[in-house]
Design an enzyme around this catalytic site. Sequence first.
Site, mmCIF file in Angstrom:
data_model
loop_
_atom_site.group_PDB
_atom_site.id
_atom_site.type_symbol
_atom_site.label_atom_id
_atom_site.label_comp_id
_atom_site.label_asym_id
_atom_site.label_seq_id
_atom_site.Cartn_x
_atom_site.Cartn_y
_atom_site.Cartn_z
ATOM 1 N N GLY A 180 -1.862 -4.386 0.708
ATOM 2 C CA GLY A 180 -1.901 -5.654 1.653
ATOM 3 C C GLY A 180 -0.996 -6.702 1.220
ATOM 4 O O GLY A 180 -1.039 -7.690 1.684
ATOM 5 N N HIS A 214 -0.765 4.640 6.951
ATOM 6 C CA HIS A 214 -0.455 5.161 5.512
ATOM 7 C C HIS A 214 -0.111 6.675 5.436
ATOM 8 O O HIS A 214 -0.718 7.717 5.944
ATOM 9 C CB HIS A 214 -1.607 4.773 4.686
ATOM 10 C CG HIS A 214 -2.068 3.198 4.679
ATOM 11 N ND1 HIS A 214 -2.896 2.833 5.323
ATOM 12 C CD2 HIS A 214 -1.247 2.403 4.110
ATOM 13 C CE1 HIS A 214 -2.857 1.637 5.270
ATOM 14 N NE2 HIS A 214 -2.113 1.259 4.481
ATOM 15 N N ASN A 257 3.965 -5.494 5.661
ATOM 16 C CA ASN A 257 2.599 -6.327 6.072
ATOM 17 C C ASN A 257 2.786 -7.893 6.652
ATOM 18 O O ASN A 257 2.128 -8.114 7.316
ATOM 19 C CB ASN A 257 1.612 -6.538 4.820
ATOM 20 C CG ASN A 257 0.928 -5.415 4.366
ATOM 21 O OD1 ASN A 257 0.532 -4.619 5.289
ATOM 22 N ND2 ASN A 257 1.069 -4.888 3.192
ATOM 23 N N ASP A 282 -5.731 6.837 9.500
ATOM 24 C CA ASP A 282 -5.379 5.576 9.962
ATOM 25 C C ASP A 282 -3.983 5.720 10.857
ATOM 26 O O ASP A 282 -3.602 4.622 11.582
ATOM 27 C CB ASP A 282 -5.543 4.670 8.984
ATOM 28 C CG ASP A 282 -4.406 4.430 8.010
ATOM 29 O OD1 ASP A 282 -3.615 5.466 8.077
ATOM 30 O OD2 ASP A 282 -4.457 3.924 6.985
ATOM 31 N N SER A 287 0.858 -1.196 0.174
ATOM 32 C CA SER A 287 -0.080 0.194 0.030
ATOM 33 C C SER A 287 0.841 1.384 0.045
ATOM 34 O O SER A 287 0.335 2.287 -0.468
ATOM 35 C CB SER A 287 -0.934 -0.004 1.230
ATOM 36 O OG SER A 287 -0.350 -0.035 2.431
#
Length: 189
Positions: free
Chosen positions: A53, A166, A82, A163, A16
């Site tokens: 992801g 990111h 991840n 969040d 991402s």
Amino acid sequence: MSAYSASKTILVLGDSLSAEYGLARGEGWVSLLQKKMAAEKNTVPVINASISGETTSGGKARLPALLLKHQPAVVIIELGANDALRGLSLAATQENLRTMIKDAKKSQAQVLLIGMQIPPNYGADYTRQFSALFPKLAKETKSSLVPFMLRGVADKIEFFQADRIHPAAAAHPTILNNIWPQLKPLLVK
């Protein structure tokens, strides 16, 4: 001044952080790289094969077909975060990255490995071992390395989306500035 080779292609295999998650198209570091190169009259195609992801096992599975299809001169591997966020085996992450590097080099591509770090809430040992695996692999495979993709970003809350994981669009020029000094020499070889 060195001339760029028109036949080179750059393949970005990431998660991402490279796939413009939560950003408008064109705001991520890969898009900014394309714009920077165009401004420098560099016509090297940049293929962004990043998927939000993505884990190292997913990247390892997808890379052979991408190498065959695009025949890149440079492969940028930005994977592993991840794996760590899911608490996956560091040995498996390292082996997956090693396989991707070997596959890329076998196809005559140069490799730029993008280092990552994770928050300390995964435990001091896991956190330390995770960040150490990138320089270790780069040295072992004689690959170029960006030690930490989010240098100058990770410690600035204003550089993150809601969040807090990111990076926001404002952070991506800094991310590109962290990557460019290691990428540029690979384009003139």
